[in-house]
Design a protein around this motif. Sequence first.
Motif: not given
Length: 534
Positions: A340-344, A353-355, A361-362
């Motif tokens: 969620a933090v990385l998506k910001r 794509s990796a996120v 998968e999570a």
Amino acid sequence: MSDPADYQALDGLPAPVLVVRGERIVHANPALLQLLGIGLPEVLATPVLMLLARFSPEDQRWLEPMHTEYTRGKQTPHKLWVRVRVAEEQERTYCMSRGEGVRAEDTLLMLMDAEGEASTRRLTESLVEAAGALLHCRDEQGVLETAVEAIHRHGFSVMVLLLEGDHLRYGPLRQDAAQVTTCEVLYGKPLQEIRFPRSSLPHIDEVLARHKAAFHSDFLQVLENMRAVEPLAWLRRAYPSVRALDAPIFVQGKPYGILSVQGETLTPTSAATLELFARQVGGALENVRHHRLAASRLAELSRLQSELVAQERLTVLGEAAGVVAHEVRNPLGAILNAVAVLKRDRLGPVSTSAVRMLEEEATRLDAMVRDLLDVVRPMEPRPRPLHPGELARRTLELLRQRHQLGTLQVSMNEAPDLPMLQGDEMLLQLALENLLRNAVQASPPEGRVTVSVSREPEGVLLTVEDEGSGISPADIHRIFEPFFTTRATGTGLGLAVVRRVVLAHGGTVSAGQRPGGGARFELRLPLPPAPMPD
């Protein structure tokens, strides 16, 4: 040669008589000449062994050696059963008795017509064979059909009257087809659907009370003594002058029915044989019930063993699930928070794509842990009134909102006037969701999934059908086991959850092949118990 006057007294006997001296015939009375259809000179000129050619081929094989032994002074039987070709070239059975003649070297042979006794012997042999076949029957209808067919082969009309409380009904029968048709036209229904009062056949109660068959030399007279009921007219036409037997059939000491046999050739001796056969039929019916009870108990034992194994598996699985939930969900929560933090942040295409892949998968792992907990957690439904049609519609709409139906054509068939159920709405919705997800995953693109809700005498039936590859016979008994799956990405937990939910509601779930291809799942839920009267 002997003096013809020595044996003149034999000429007045109605039974065929032959006097033999060594290898020659010295006298034959008129009854024998009439039987053979030849004159006295021809008989006297015929050697004994040539006369034996008048006997059936099977009898000749042992008659000729026996005659040879007798002429040599060896001991042979004094009474024989033989088949003789009579004047019309037909065979009849006779009992041949041997006696002494006027002279010491003469042998007197008398033939007594024993066709009735021979028929009884053949009937007995046939029924003994049939009794063995009865023991291999695995259902009551098979026992009765085998029995009536064995009797009918001997030219008798036969039927089984089955007891149903104070009434009788027709069981398997072999009767004249025209008479059966007449009776069915009279009643307007098949013979097996006709019921008539037991009191209309008063002699039946006596037969059952005495545990003994009733032989009727004049069946018509028996009918005349009965009360006037509709079947009697048919019976009078069917058996205007014929002998009959009514033999009781008991199963486990209780009256089961009547074996009723009719025929012009029925004799007291053959009737006694048929009465014993009726007892064999009762024994075979008991055998069938014992087999059925044993099979039922074995199935119940197998079911209890399966439930015990499943319970032990769930116990072990529950302990493992607790560890997994603690050790996996906490890291998964941290991973999803980090996602969620990385998506910001502003990320490049590769990082985005990796996120996204990491999040998917999570999330899949979190769903697997949730399914695992659903399988092992105790099911304690909180029932309340709910409508099964509304439950199915709401579940479909929920899956549409989640975009989990893909491009499939999903239709619903709902019967009118569905009854209300008592159930836990959340748990039943969970079960139906899993069934639908399973159908979606099994179906080809643009395939069809059909949900149907209908009423049954015991409750409600919900079915989910798909057009996938179906379920193999080898997998059909394991498909509801935890972790059993045929898909590479499946967890094997969804259908296990379905089974636990349904069992917790007192219902059943089964899987099978859909007509035309694909799988069909049937979920049956019972109706709530009726309220007790005040």
